[in-house]
Design a protein around this motif. Structure first.
Motif, PDB file in Angstrom:
ATOM      1  N   GLY A   1     -54.327  33.804 -27.649  1.00 57.16           N
ATOM      2  CA  GLY A   1     -55.045  34.735 -26.794  1.00 57.16           C
ATOM      3  C   GLY A   1     -54.372  35.009 -25.463  1.00 57.16           C
ATOM      4  O   GLY A   1     -54.801  35.881 -24.715  1.00 57.16           O
ATOM      5  N   GLY A   2     -53.306  34.291 -25.148  1.00 57.81           N
ATOM      6  CA  GLY A   2     -52.604  34.473 -23.873  1.00 57.81           C
ATOM      7  C   GLY A   2     -51.118  34.650 -24.093  1.00 57.81           C
ATOM      8  O   GLY A   2     -50.691  35.228 -25.084  1.00 57.81           O
ATOM      9  N   ASP A   3     -50.333  34.120 -23.170  1.00 59.85           N
ATOM     10  CA  ASP A   3     -48.878  34.230 -23.229  1.00 59.85           C
ATOM     11  C   ASP A   3     -48.282  33.174 -24.156  1.00 59.85           C
ATOM     12  O   ASP A   3     -48.839  32.084 -24.321  1.00 59.85           O
ATOM     13  N   PHE A   4     -47.129  33.499 -24.738  1.00 55.97           N
ATOM     14  CA  PHE A   4     -46.363  32.593 -25.586  1.00 55.97           C
ATOM     15  C   PHE A   4     -44.997  32.433 -24.920  1.00 55.97           C
ATOM     16  O   PHE A   4     -44.179  33.350 -24.925  1.00 55.97           O
ATOM     17  N   ILE A   5     -44.776  31.260 -24.294  1.00 59.21           N
ATOM     18  CA  ILE A   5     -43.606  31.066 -23.447  1.00 59.21           C
ATOM     19  C   ILE A   5     -42.807  29.842 -23.900  1.00 59.21           C
ATOM     20  O   ILE A   5     -43.343  28.731 -23.967  1.00 59.21           O
ATOM     21  N   ALA A   6     -41.513  30.052 -24.197  1.00 59.49           N
ATOM     22  CA  ALA A   6     -40.565  28.976 -24.522  1.00 59.49           C
ATOM     23  C   ALA A   6     -41.152  27.980 -25.513  1.00 59.49           C
ATOM     24  O   ALA A   6     -41.070  26.774 -25.325  1.00 59.49           O
ATOM     25  N   SER A   7     -41.748  28.491 -26.580  1.00 66.75           N
ATOM     26  CA  SER A   7     -42.428  27.672 -27.571  1.00 66.75           C
ATOM     27  C   SER A   7     -41.912  27.990 -28.968  1.00 66.75           C
ATOM     28  O   SER A   7     -41.107  28.893 -29.156  1.00 66.75           O
ATOM     29  N   ASN A   8     -42.414  27.242 -29.960  1.00 64.68           N
ATOM     30  CA  ASN A   8     -41.945  27.370 -31.334  1.00 64.68           C
ATOM     31  C   ASN A   8     -43.109  27.530 -32.295  1.00 64.68           C
ATOM     32  O   ASN A   8     -44.101  26.808 -32.191  1.00 64.68           O
ATOM     33  N   ILE A   9     -42.976  28.446 -33.232  1.00 68.29           N
ATOM     34  CA  ILE A   9     -43.835  28.521 -34.405  1.00 68.29           C
ATOM     35  C   ILE A   9     -42.895  28.425 -35.585  1.00 68.29           C
ATOM     36  O   ILE A   9     -41.969  29.238 -35.707  1.00 68.29           O
ATOM     37  N   SER A  10     -43.085  27.415 -36.445  1.00 69.12           N
ATOM     38  CA  SER A  10     -42.128  27.214 -37.525  1.00 69.12           C
ATOM     39  C   SER A  10     -42.814  26.794 -38.815  1.00 69.12           C
ATOM     40  O   SER A  10     -43.925  26.275 -38.799  1.00 69.12           O
ATOM     41  N   ALA A  11     -42.111  27.020 -39.915  1.00 66.97           N
ATOM     42  CA  ALA A  11     -42.565  26.577 -41.230  1.00 66.97           C
ATOM     43  C   ALA A  11     -41.361  26.054 -42.006  1.00 66.97           C
ATOM     44  O   ALA A  11     -40.377  26.769 -42.192  1.00 66.97           O
ATOM     45  N   GLY A  12     -41.420  24.787 -42.406  1.00 69.93           N
ATOM     46  CA  GLY A  12     -40.394  24.210 -43.257  1.00 69.93           C
ATOM     47  C   GLY A  12     -39.076  23.894 -42.600  1.00 69.93           C
ATOM     48  O   GLY A  12     -38.050  23.829 -43.270  1.00 69.93           O
ATOM     49  N   ILE A  13     -39.080  23.667 -41.293  1.00 69.89           N
ATOM     50  CA  ILE A  13     -37.835  23.384 -40.575  1.00 69.89           C
ATOM     51  C   ILE A  13     -38.116  22.372 -39.456  1.00 69.89           C
ATOM     52  O   ILE A  13     -39.206  22.338 -38.901  1.00 69.89           O
ATOM     53  N   ALA A  14     -37.128  21.539 -39.173  1.00 73.64           N
ATOM     54  CA  ALA A  14     -37.238  20.557 -38.091  1.00 73.64           C
ATOM     55  C   ALA A  14     -36.061  20.752 -37.137  1.00 73.64           C
ATOM     56  O   ALA A  14     -34.974  21.138 -37.554  1.00 73.64           O
ATOM     57  N   PRO A  15     -36.263  20.483 -35.847  1.00 71.56           N
ATOM     58  CA  PRO A  15     -35.144  20.595 -34.910  1.00 71.56           C
ATOM     59  C   PRO A  15     -34.099  19.520 -35.197  1.00 71.56           C
ATOM     60  O   PRO A  15     -34.422  18.431 -35.661  1.00 71.56           O
ATOM     61  N   GLY A  16     -32.856  19.845 -34.926  1.00 70.40           N
ATOM     62  CA  GLY A  16     -31.770  18.885 -35.128  1.00 70.40           C
ATOM     63  C   GLY A  16     -31.533  18.042 -33.892  1.00 70.40           C
ATOM     64  O   GLY A  16     -32.402  17.914 -33.015  1.00 70.40           O
ATOM     65  N   ALA A  17     -30.332  17.488 -33.794  1.00 69.63           N
ATOM     66  CA  ALA A  17     -29.978  16.574 -32.703  1.00 69.63           C
ATOM     67  C   ALA A  17     -30.059  17.232 -31.332  1.00 69.63           C
ATOM     68  O   ALA A  17     -30.255  16.549 -30.328  1.00 69.63           O
ATOM     69  N   ASP A  18     -29.938  18.566 -31.278  1.00 64.82           N
ATOM     70  CA  ASP A  18     -30.019  19.248 -29.981  1.00 64.82           C
ATOM     71  C   ASP A  18     -31.462  19.480 -29.522  1.00 64.82           C
ATOM     72  O   ASP A  18     -31.700  20.030 -28.455  1.00 64.82           O
ATOM     73  N   ASN A  19     -32.447  19.037 -30.332  1.00 66.36           N
ATOM     74  CA  ASN A  19     -33.871  19.181 -30.005  1.00 66.36           C
ATOM     75  C   ASN A  19     -34.305  20.625 -29.804  1.00 66.36           C
ATOM     76  O   ASN A  19     -35.211  20.904 -29.019  1.00 66.36           O
ATOM     77  N   MET A  20     -33.666  21.536 -30.513  1.00 62.00           N
ATOM     78  CA  MET A  20     -34.025  22.952 -30.421  1.00 62.00           C
ATOM     79  C   MET A  20     -34.212  23.518 -31.827  1.00 62.00           C
ATOM     80  O   MET A  20     -33.482  23.154 -32.749  1.00 62.00           O
TER      81      MET A  20
ATOM     82  N   ALA B   1     -39.588  29.954 -50.523  1.00 62.03           N
ATOM     83  CA  ALA B   1     -39.373  30.135 -49.089  1.00 62.03           C
ATOM     84  C   ALA B   1     -40.676  29.873 -48.341  1.00 62.03           C
ATOM     85  O   ALA B   1     -41.745  30.267 -48.792  1.00 62.03           O
ATOM     86  N   PRO B   2     -40.638  29.193 -47.174  1.00 60.79           N
ATOM     87  CA  PRO B   2     -41.832  29.047 -46.354  1.00 60.79           C
ATOM     88  C   PRO B   2     -42.359  30.423 -45.964  1.00 60.79           C
ATOM     89  O   PRO B   2     -41.611  31.401 -45.879  1.00 60.79           O
ATOM     90  N   ASP B   3     -43.644  30.489 -45.697  1.00 66.47           N
ATOM     91  CA  ASP B   3     -44.288  31.782 -45.478  1.00 66.47           C
ATOM     92  C   ASP B   3     -45.196  31.714 -44.241  1.00 66.47           C
ATOM     93  O   ASP B   3     -46.073  30.864 -44.181  1.00 66.47           O
ATOM     94  N   ARG B   4     -44.937  32.575 -43.243  1.00 64.22           N
ATOM     95  CA  ARG B   4     -45.863  32.760 -42.123  1.00 64.22           C
ATOM     96  C   ARG B   4     -46.621  34.026 -42.451  1.00 64.22           C
ATOM     97  O   ARG B   4     -46.060  35.125 -42.504  1.00 64.22           O
ATOM     98  N   LYS B   5     -47.917  33.934 -42.676  1.00 65.09           N
ATOM     99  CA  LYS B   5     -48.685  35.080 -43.134  1.00 65.09           C
ATOM    100  C   LYS B   5     -49.217  35.947 -42.004  1.00 65.09           C
ATOM    101  O   LYS B   5     -49.350  37.138 -42.148  1.00 65.09           O
ATOM    102  N   SER B   6     -49.530  35.340 -40.839  1.00 62.67           N
ATOM    103  CA  SER B   6     -50.112  36.142 -39.769  1.00 62.67           C
ATOM    104  C   SER B   6     -49.887  35.494 -38.426  1.00 62.67           C
ATOM    105  O   SER B   6     -50.168  34.309 -38.263  1.00 62.67           O
TER     106      SER B   6
END
Length: 168
Positions: free
Chosen positions: A124-143, A161-166
């Motif tokens: 409902g507000g701002d989306f800042i420097a964040s992550n929405i993910s499906a089926g993946i993990a950050p690697g050694a760089d934490n990104m 394949a992972p699926d983001r529906k909405s």
């Protein structure tokens, strides 16, 4: 199984379920702690800000919070619905990502990617420097979204394949 957890104010501790389902969690204030289940979480509602970690080794049906700041909510399997009424800042919302009992998607040894769909996310507000993910993990760089990200390895014949529906 844990049927119901209710905290009237803020929560800065840990709730850990080593098996079964966590049916309902209601936190009346801010949450800076960890809610972790080896199994599923049916419903978690945080009326204040989520700055801690919510982890289900299995599925999450419903997650509802006022806002997120440096928080993480992740299902090792399917994630049906995430509803953030306000801003999401420096946070992660994920399906197919088991972030381990400490609720931190960047603690390398405890984080595993797998198969999971993220059905619906409303912010409902701002989306800042964040992550929405499906089926993946950050690697050694934490990104997320870089060359060292971790993916579950399967043959092409065994994979969907992972699926983001909405995302609203």
């Amino acid at each position: 199984n844990i049927s119901k957890i209710s905290v009237k104010g803020d929560m800065d501790g840990s709730v850990v379920s080593n098996g079964g389902v966590v049916k309902s969690v209601l936190i009346g204030g801010n949450m800076d702690g960890v809610v972790s289940s080896e199994g599923d979480i049916d419903k978690i509602q945080i009326k204040g800000e989520t700055s801690g970690g919510v982890r289900a080794g299995g599925d999450i049906k419903t997650f509802d919070t006022a806002s997120m700041y440096c928080g993480a909510v992740a299902a090792g399997g399917e994630f049906s619905q995430a509803w953030v009424k306000g801003d999401v800042k420096y946070s992660t919302i994920a399906a197919g990502l088991d972030i381990g009992v400490n609720g931190d998607p960047f603690s390398q040894g405890d984080v595993f990617s797998g198969r999971g769909d993220l059905d619906k996310v409303r912010i409902g507000g701002d989306f800042i420097a964040s992550n929405i993910s499906a089926g993946i993990a950050p690697g050694a760089d934490n990104m997320f979204g870089t060359a060292d990200d971790k993916l579950e390895e399967k043959s092409a014949e065994d994979s969907d394949a992972p699926d983001r529906k909405s995302v609203v």
